[in-house]
Scaffold this active site. Structure first.
Site, PDB file in Angstrom:
ATOM      1  N   PHE A 194       0.746  -1.259   0.397  1.00  0.00           N
ATOM      2  CA  PHE A 194      -0.114   0.203  -0.164  1.00  0.00           C
ATOM      3  C   PHE A 194       1.238   1.239   0.079  1.00  0.00           C
ATOM      4  CE2 PHE A 194      -2.813  -3.210   2.437  1.00  0.00           C
ATOM      5  CZ  PHE A 194      -3.634  -2.960   1.012  1.00  0.00           C
ATOM      6  N   ASP A 203      -4.448 -12.859   2.647  1.00  0.00           N
ATOM      7  CA  ASP A 203      -3.221 -13.040   2.027  1.00  0.00           C
ATOM      8  C   ASP A 203      -2.006 -13.514   2.993  1.00  0.00           C
ATOM      9  OD1 ASP A 203      -1.043 -13.036   0.485  1.00  0.00           O
ATOM     10  OD2 ASP A 203      -0.624 -10.206   0.154  1.00  0.00           O
ATOM     11  N   ASP A 255      -1.600  -7.422   9.130  1.00  0.00           N
ATOM     12  CA  ASP A 255      -2.220  -7.492   7.351  1.00  0.00           C
ATOM     13  C   ASP A 255      -3.553  -8.113   7.164  1.00  0.00           C
ATOM     14  OD1 ASP A 255      -0.855  -4.919   7.093  1.00  0.00           O
ATOM     15  OD2 ASP A 255       0.337  -6.409   5.011  1.00  0.00           O
ATOM     16  N   ARG A 276       5.893 -13.404   4.777  1.00  0.00           N
ATOM     17  CA  ARG A 276       5.594 -11.863   4.009  1.00  0.00           C
ATOM     18  C   ARG A 276       5.014 -10.634   5.377  1.00  0.00           C
ATOM     19  NH1 ARG A 276       4.043 -14.208  -0.369  1.00  0.00           N
ATOM     20  NH2 ARG A 276       1.553 -13.591  -1.020  1.00  0.00           N
ATOM     21  N   ASN A 277       3.393 -11.305   5.478  1.00  0.00           N
ATOM     22  CA  ASN A 277       2.489 -10.769   6.574  1.00  0.00           C
ATOM     23  C   ASN A 277       2.695 -11.323   6.939  1.00  0.00           C
ATOM     24  OD1 ASN A 277       1.636  -9.162   4.032  1.00  0.00           O
ATOM     25  ND2 ASN A 277       0.471 -10.383   3.371  1.00  0.00           N
TER      26      ASN A 277
END
Length: 452
Positions: free
Chosen positions: A206, A314, A332, A318-319
């Site tokens: 984002f 998701d 996230d 990485r999140n």
């Protein structure tokens, strides 16, 4: 309140027996198409015709296009709730706004949904809720359910053939509230003057993420949302719900700054950053017990989301973020819904997380807690492979073919056979055959206890 440089037009057709009145109004809402509203046949008291009145213009024919002489064109500046019989309730249409209504055919229901993609200024698409031979209801033929509420609930999370997913039930007019209703300037909305911006931490889907301080005391992560990167209006509506999600294994969302662009999201600061980078840089120094503890952390956070019927969409290394004590927290969650990049939201897009997605998401965009379970299995694989990329030598299209044919990720060399069995259960082709996060947590906890 309707603002216009002309007077409001009401058409009264009077006869000596019954008074009726009919009016038609065209409105242009900011960011929405012009809307035509017609109301008619309001019985009035019996009275004699007042012959002193001047004749008024004839009303337009029914089914007309709301153009022509005798009609008032106005711009609605705000939502307005009718207070009297002669008032007209208006509400701005938003992407995915929908109503379920009875069709002209008795006993049949129709879903009407607004989308900005229909025409130059957006429009409304109508879908009839149908019944198949086995007595199940559906809007999209491949997705059938035992009741209409179940159909609606499914399409609130999945477009699955509709022009857009059903985002906002527009219910009885007058019960709708503004997007920011309930936000407290102290609790939900943060004043940007209370934030101190420090070093840049990196950039994400984002926009830029920076380290900051809230009221000069508390370290926070501040995400500055890049213009056009996300559907900000939708996110703001959901932010209050997301802030109420509170668990030691979830990155806490503290608030948002709405006063001026860019939109700022203020969240818990995690000293050791992204789990994926952490694994690639320090994974080799961690013992198997430490890696298993990370899996347990993520599973605990996801079990909480599952209990609260919240879908991540998701989940990947990485999140997830790591704090100074090497505790992993899920971040996230739910944010994928607000991405505006078609390459990321379409399963055919190059940025779509194909390698973390189950068959029902790849082929039908069908998300659920069980699709999150599949992704969690991949996260476990990432953890025990020290941050390697799943299917690293395969293209997205090749991975889709592999997954469809039943090919799964191999066992990482640091994962025991019992652990790999837990991982593998997450990748069952049928969602209902995958374990729940509650069941996964039990199995992982047993593996942790066996190592002690």
């Amino acid at each position: 309140m309707i603002h216009s440089n002309q007077s409001v037009l009401s058409v009264f057709c009077c006869c000596c027996v019954v008074q009726t009145r009919e009016y038609s109004t065209r409105m242009e809402l900011e960011g929405s198409p012009s809307l035509c509203f017609q109301r008619k046949h309001y019985p009035g008291p019996r009275r004699a015709q007042d012959k002193s009145r001047k004749k008024l213009p004839m009303p337009p024919p029914e089914g007309g296009d709301c153009e022509g002489p005798g009609l008032l064109r106005v711009v609605a500046m705000y939502d307005f709730c009718a207070k009297e019989d002669t008032d007209l309730t208006i509400k701005q249409s938003k992407e995915g706004g929908f109503v379920v209504r009875e069709s002209s055919q008795r006993g049949v229901y129709t879903v009407s949904v607004y989308s900005k993609t229909l025409g130059e200024r957006g429009g409304v698409k109508h879908y009839q809720i149908k019944l198949n031979d086995t007595g199940q209801f559906y809007l999209a033929e491949k997705h059938t359910f035992d009741s209409i509420p179940e159909v609606i609930h499914y399409h609130e999370h999945n477009a699955a053939g509709l022009v857009t997913r059903l985002r906002y039930a527009l219910g009885p007019m007058g019960r709708c509230v503004p997007a920011t209703a309930g936000f407290s300037s102290e609790k939900w909305e943060i004043n940007p003057s209370e934030l101190t911006f420090m070093k840049e931490l990196g950039s994400g889907q984002f926009g830029q993420v920076r380290l900051g301080k809230f009221r000069t005391q508390h370290k926070v992560a501040i995400k500055a949302i890049r213009e056009g990167a996300m559907c900000e209006e939708d996110f703001i509506e959901e932010a209050k719900v997301m802030m109420r999600l509170c668990h030691p294994r979830l990155v806490q969302l503290y608030g948002v700054c709405l006063q001026q662009p860019p939109l700022l999201i203020v969240a818990e600061f995690m000293e050791n950053g992204c789990l994926l980078n952490f694994l690639r840089q320090r994974g080799g120094a961690l013992k198997e017990a430490g890696l298993l503890s990370m899996c347990q952390d993520v599973c605990e956070g996801m079990e909480y989301l599952e209990k609260h019927c919240f879908i991540h969409r998701d989940l990947a290394a990485r999140n997830c973020l790591v704090n100074d004590k090497n505790v992993v927290k899920v971040s996230d969650f739910g944010m994928a819904r607000y991405v505006l990049d078609n390459q990321y939201t379409s399963s055919s897009g190059s940025k779509f997380p194909v390698k973390w997605s189950p068959p029902e998401v790849l082929h039908y965009s069908k998300y659920s807690s069980k699709s999150d379970v599949w992704s969690f299995g991949v996260v476990m694989w990432e953890i025990f492979s020290e941050g390697r990329t799943p299917f690293e030598n395969r293209s997205n299209s090749e991975v889709v073919d592999d997954i469809t044919r039943g090919i799964r990720l191999y066992r990482p060399h640091r994962a025991s056979q019992p652990l790999y069995q837990v991982m593998y259960k997450c990748w069952h082709n049928q969602p209902q055959e995958r374990p729940s996060f509650s069941e996964l947590l039990e199995e992982i906890t047993k593996l942790v206890e066996n190592q002690d």
